[in-house]
Design a protein around this motif. Sequence first.
Motif, PDB file in Angstrom:
ATOM      1  N   ALA A  62     -27.901  82.334  11.849  1.00 15.06           N
ATOM      2  CA  ALA A  62     -28.785  83.341  12.436  1.00 15.06           C
ATOM      3  C   ALA A  62     -29.221  84.389  11.417  1.00 15.06           C
ATOM      4  O   ALA A  62     -30.350  84.884  11.468  1.00 15.06           O
ATOM      5  CB  ALA A  62     -28.084  84.018  13.621  1.00 15.06           C
ATOM      6  N   HIS A  63     -28.343  84.736  10.469  1.00 18.12           N
ATOM      7  CA  HIS A  63     -28.711  85.807   9.536  1.00 18.12           C
ATOM      8  C   HIS A  63     -29.850  85.403   8.611  1.00 18.12           C
ATOM      9  O   HIS A  63     -30.498  86.249   8.005  1.00 18.12           O
ATOM     10  CB  HIS A  63     -27.491  86.304   8.743  1.00 18.12           C
ATOM     11  N   ARG A  66     -33.112  85.955  11.000  1.00 17.54           N
ATOM     12  CA  ARG A  66     -33.210  87.244  11.650  1.00 17.54           C
ATOM     13  C   ARG A  66     -34.402  88.050  11.127  1.00 17.54           C
ATOM     14  O   ARG A  66     -34.589  88.208   9.918  1.00 17.54           O
ATOM     15  CB  ARG A  66     -31.929  88.034  11.409  1.00 17.54           C
ATOM     16  N   VAL A  80     -37.919  79.258  16.622  1.00 16.24           N
ATOM     17  CA  VAL A  80     -36.543  79.662  16.906  1.00 16.24           C
ATOM     18  C   VAL A  80     -36.357  79.630  18.420  1.00 16.24           C
ATOM     19  O   VAL A  80     -36.989  80.392  19.148  1.00 16.24           O
ATOM     20  CB  VAL A  80     -36.238  81.074  16.361  1.00 16.24           C
ATOM     21  N   LEU A  83     -30.689  81.965  19.246  1.00 16.61           N
ATOM     22  CA  LEU A  83     -30.256  82.906  18.210  1.00 16.61           C
ATOM     23  C   LEU A  83     -29.095  83.736  18.747  1.00 16.61           C
ATOM     24  O   LEU A  83     -29.223  84.398  19.770  1.00 16.61           O
ATOM     25  CB  LEU A  83     -31.412  83.826  17.804  1.00 16.61           C
ATOM     26  N   ASP A  84     -27.966  83.667  18.058  1.00 17.23           N
ATOM     27  CA  ASP A  84     -26.796  84.442  18.464  1.00 17.23           C
ATOM     28  C   ASP A  84     -26.179  85.077  17.228  1.00 17.23           C
ATOM     29  O   ASP A  84     -25.578  84.378  16.393  1.00 17.23           O
ATOM     30  CB  ASP A  84     -25.776  83.545  19.163  1.00 17.23           C
ATOM     31  N   LEU A  85     -26.349  86.395  17.091  1.00 16.61           N
ATOM     32  CA  LEU A  85     -25.865  87.084  15.900  1.00 16.61           C
ATOM     33  C   LEU A  85     -24.351  87.163  15.861  1.00 16.61           C
ATOM     34  O   LEU A  85     -23.758  87.183  14.780  1.00 16.61           O
ATOM     35  CB  LEU A  85     -26.472  88.486  15.834  1.00 16.61           C
ATOM     36  N   ASP A  88     -23.417  83.915  14.562  1.00 21.10           N
ATOM     37  CA  ASP A  88     -24.251  83.607  13.391  1.00 21.10           C
ATOM     38  C   ASP A  88     -24.822  82.192  13.472  1.00 21.10           C
ATOM     39  O   ASP A  88     -24.835  81.457  12.486  1.00 21.10           O
ATOM     40  CB  ASP A  88     -23.480  83.784  12.087  1.00 21.10           C
ATOM     41  N   VAL A  89     -25.317  81.818  14.654  1.00 19.71           N
ATOM     42  CA  VAL A  89     -25.897  80.493  14.871  1.00 19.71           C
ATOM     43  C   VAL A  89     -27.336  80.633  15.355  1.00 19.71           C
ATOM     44  O   VAL A  89     -27.619  81.424  16.261  1.00 19.71           O
ATOM     45  CB  VAL A  89     -25.092  79.684  15.913  1.00 19.71           C
ATOM     46  N   ALA A  90     -28.241  79.884  14.728  1.00 17.03           N
ATOM     47  CA  ALA A  90     -29.635  79.830  15.168  1.00 17.03           C
ATOM     48  C   ALA A  90     -30.008  78.370  15.391  1.00 17.03           C
ATOM     49  O   ALA A  90     -29.511  77.475  14.705  1.00 17.03           O
ATOM     50  CB  ALA A  90     -30.565  80.448  14.124  1.00 17.03           C
ATOM     51  N   VAL A 202     -23.995  77.766  21.590  1.00 16.54           N
ATOM     52  CA  VAL A 202     -25.375  78.226  21.407  1.00 16.54           C
ATOM     53  C   VAL A 202     -26.364  77.087  21.646  1.00 16.54           C
ATOM     54  O   VAL A 202     -27.409  77.268  22.266  1.00 16.54           O
ATOM     55  CB  VAL A 202     -25.582  78.816  19.993  1.00 16.54           C
ATOM     56  N   THR A 215     -36.632  86.958  17.184  1.00 14.12           N
ATOM     57  CA  THR A 215     -35.719  86.874  16.051  1.00 14.12           C
ATOM     58  C   THR A 215     -35.057  88.201  15.741  1.00 14.12           C
ATOM     59  O   THR A 215     -34.220  88.285  14.843  1.00 14.12           O
ATOM     60  CB  THR A 215     -36.458  86.373  14.781  1.00 14.12           C
TER      61      THR A 215
END
Length: 219
Positions: A62-63, A66, A80, A83-85, A88-90, A202, A215
Amino acid sequence: MLRAITLLVVAVAGVAGAGWSAEGAAPHPERAVVAVETSGCHAVSDRATGWVGPGGLVVTVAHAVRGSTAVIAGGVAARVVGLDLRSDVAVLAVSDSAHVVGLTVKPGETRRGAAWVAHLDDGRARTAATSTSNSLVITIDEPADDTTYTRRGLSMTFGAKRGDSGAPVVDRAGTVVGMVFATARADAHLSYAVSAAEIAGVVSGLTPRSPSVPTGRCA
């Protein structure tokens, strides 16, 4: 992008030693790896790694996406859709990835053992042998969000480099057990991956037709 961070491991179930070697024939997860490029945010790297997963979706960190306004995966435009910060998975939807045989994600917790990291080296997909720890619970201070994230993950003896974030970590069966997201500040040969359990949470329910998601703001 590859983060070099100090992680606080708050629960450890045994860590693999640096001398533990992988055994058996290496699988070929590199066949599912694609380059991910992003633009639109000054703090977003222009390079990361992604891999084709269930249903032709591309999974990455995810980073790396972002705050981006455009994402390219495997040379084509991507949307996208997840997205899960915290983990850290996109998840990306790419129109022509369905023809690639995607990797499967192992739902259970990871145990110490042999593994392989599929990564890009000068644009070529390669597989490197490594060894992983048992599953860890890791706490990460994220100054960009002024918050602290806790995620399940694992450590491994792999000297990750710039662009390796998002690289899949697979077991002997070629099943994803984690995804690289950081390297240790104090040890260039120690890297960290988010666990397959976090990734599965995710990806679950998403398809290439899922709607795009925001994002977020630039880090």
